[in-house]
Design an enzyme around this catalytic site. Sequence first.
Site, PDB file in Angstrom:
ATOM      1  N   HIS A  63      37.050  44.917  37.114  1.00 56.02           N
ATOM      2  CA  HIS A  63      37.679  45.543  38.519  1.00 56.02           C
ATOM      3  C   HIS A  63      37.661  46.889  38.777  1.00 56.02           C
ATOM      4  O   HIS A  63      37.840  47.361  39.689  1.00 56.02           O
ATOM      5  CB  HIS A  63      39.085  44.875  38.461  1.00 56.02           C
ATOM      6  N   GLU A 131      36.395  37.574  43.032  1.00 54.85           N
ATOM      7  CA  GLU A 131      37.211  36.484  41.991  1.00 54.85           C
ATOM      8  C   GLU A 131      38.486  36.364  43.243  1.00 54.85           C
ATOM      9  O   GLU A 131      39.239  37.242  43.364  1.00 54.85           O
ATOM     10  CB  GLU A 131      37.609  37.231  41.115  1.00 54.85           C
ATOM     11  N   GLN A 143      46.724  37.814  40.300  1.00 52.22           N
ATOM     12  CA  GLN A 143      46.100  37.986  41.541  1.00 52.22           C
ATOM     13  C   GLN A 143      47.258  37.672  42.447  1.00 52.22           C
ATOM     14  O   GLN A 143      48.054  37.065  42.324  1.00 52.22           O
ATOM     15  CB  GLN A 143      45.179  36.762  41.773  1.00 52.22           C
ATOM     16  N   HIS A 195      41.458  30.545  37.811  1.00 55.74           N
ATOM     17  CA  HIS A 195      43.160  30.563  38.461  1.00 55.74           C
ATOM     18  C   HIS A 195      43.234  29.284  38.998  1.00 55.74           C
ATOM     19  O   HIS A 195      43.516  29.271  40.284  1.00 55.74           O
ATOM     20  CB  HIS A 195      43.274  31.619  39.271  1.00 55.74           C
ATOM     21  N   HIS A 216      37.190  33.966  32.478  1.00 60.74           N
ATOM     22  CA  HIS A 216      38.367  34.194  31.305  1.00 60.74           C
ATOM     23  C   HIS A 216      38.856  32.867  30.911  1.00 60.74           C
ATOM     24  O   HIS A 216      40.078  32.586  30.957  1.00 60.74           O
ATOM     25  CB  HIS A 216      39.285  35.316  31.692  1.00 60.74           C
ATOM     26  N   ILE A 250      44.504  40.266  22.767  1.00 61.97           N
ATOM     27  CA  ILE A 250      45.788  40.152  23.587  1.00 61.97           C
ATOM     28  C   ILE A 250      45.750  38.790  24.570  1.00 61.97           C
ATOM     29  O   ILE A 250      46.697  38.049  24.592  1.00 61.97           O
ATOM     30  CB  ILE A 250      45.923  41.295  24.593  1.00 61.97           C
ATOM     31  N   ASP A 274      37.225  42.392  32.226  1.00 58.85           N
ATOM     32  CA  ASP A 274      38.308  42.197  33.028  1.00 58.85           C
ATOM     33  C   ASP A 274      39.269  43.458  33.183  1.00 58.85           C
ATOM     34  O   ASP A 274      40.416  43.159  33.313  1.00 58.85           O
ATOM     35  CB  ASP A 274      39.212  40.954  32.930  1.00 58.85           C
ATOM     36  N   LEU A 307      50.502  38.995  31.979  1.00 58.02           N
ATOM     37  CA  LEU A 307      49.276  39.741  31.790  1.00 58.02           C
ATOM     38  C   LEU A 307      48.536  39.991  33.077  1.00 58.02           C
ATOM     39  O   LEU A 307      48.524  39.101  33.886  1.00 58.02           O
ATOM     40  CB  LEU A 307      48.564  38.975  30.699  1.00 58.02           C
ATOM     41  N   GLY A 309      45.140  41.430  33.868  1.00 51.17           N
ATOM     42  CA  GLY A 309      44.023  42.153  33.439  1.00 51.17           C
ATOM     43  C   GLY A 309      44.188  43.072  32.058  1.00 51.17           C
ATOM     44  O   GLY A 309      44.945  42.987  31.514  1.00 51.17           O
TER      45      GLY A 309
HETATM   46 ZN   LIG Z   1      39.462  39.485  36.958  1.00 45.36          ZN
END
Ligand SMILES: [Zn+2]
Length: 391
Positions: A63, A131, A143, A195, A216, A250, A274, A307, A309
């Site tokens: 991003h 995304e 998001q 997502h 992811h 992470i 990401d 979290l 990104g």
């Molecule tokens: Zn992303």
Amino acid sequence: MNHLITSTHIITSTQTIEDGWLLVHDDKIITIGRGEPPELHAVQVVDAQGLTLMPGFVDLHVHGAMNYEAMDASVDGLRQMAKFYAQHGVTSFLPTTWTDTRGRIHAAMTAAKSAMSEIWNGAKILGVHMEGPYLNVDYTGAQNPDYVRHADHDEMKALFELDVIRLLALATEFEENHWLIRECAQRGITVSSAHSSATYEDIQHAVELGLSQATHTYNAMTGLHHRNPGTVGAVLTMPEIRAELIADNIHVHPVAMKVLWQCKGKDGMILISDAIRAAGMPDGDYPIDDRVINVKNGVVRLPDGTLAGSILTMDVALRNFMAATGESLEKIWQTSSLNAACAIGESHQRGSIEVNKSADLILVDENINVYLTMVEGRIVYERLNEYAPAK
Ligand SMILES: [Zn+2]
């Protein structure tokens, strides 16, 4: 300009060449050899001092960096991002939009499109990764839930007209999104599950419609339960799906990374960063649309602790992934380049070291520190004078 890279271990698509050399003419790899390099005129010789030559990283999901983001809709911002990524070995990438208003997503894609034709000292933009916003509001992660919606015909018509989307990530469990999976598959746009609360069966159905990727993996998706295998169960077992992974230690535990590797194998995984605008920047607070994120000790969070990104770079991702799996670079290199290129239909021109492919190359040491980055035959980053080989 022609370049002759000498004294290097070369990871080609089929083998590793010890003490090799490689000749670049204009933007292409034209000869790969072993031993004594040829005597040529009018070439710039790059003495690699024993460093490893491997394909430049392809980051499909990124991003921002250096306090810029794709959503800023700024060509100059994209230029600064591209330069930063090249310093970490990325030779091509997809600026990635996220859940926002129709106008802001359109503006971001318009900027990325005009940046694609620019020649600059950084990684090349291959198109855009969209995304969101067609996600599940219960799995938004960072998001913005305020803008989550179902796939919208009018909105997509305008975005398709830009002809810049290479990858689109959505929640597959909604009937309202199914037409878009089909439509993208027809247009040659890769579709990824993102997502989402999708069950194993939802993913199976989406694969029939054209789904081929998972965003992811492990994050913002349903986990593996032994009576309810979820999206993770589908990703681990279905060869039709390539699995993105944020290998920052992470977002995902190293053991879960190893599980993914053992299930998906060398062709089935794609390392992504990401990264958001704080990549390359000091700890502190940064804006994310109209909200604020905090970066502390390498971890990016929303005020509620979610979290949000990463500030990961692809060199570190590969280093972490090698440590997590215990595999050698020779075994694992594809996860940082070729698999991503395959995923978006770019592998005929880039993603591996082969004659006639684009000269997208990097020189790295055994810890994946990057010393040189070449994008389409142009050296865009170099610090070979800082390399001190062990005598
Ligand atoms: Zn992303």
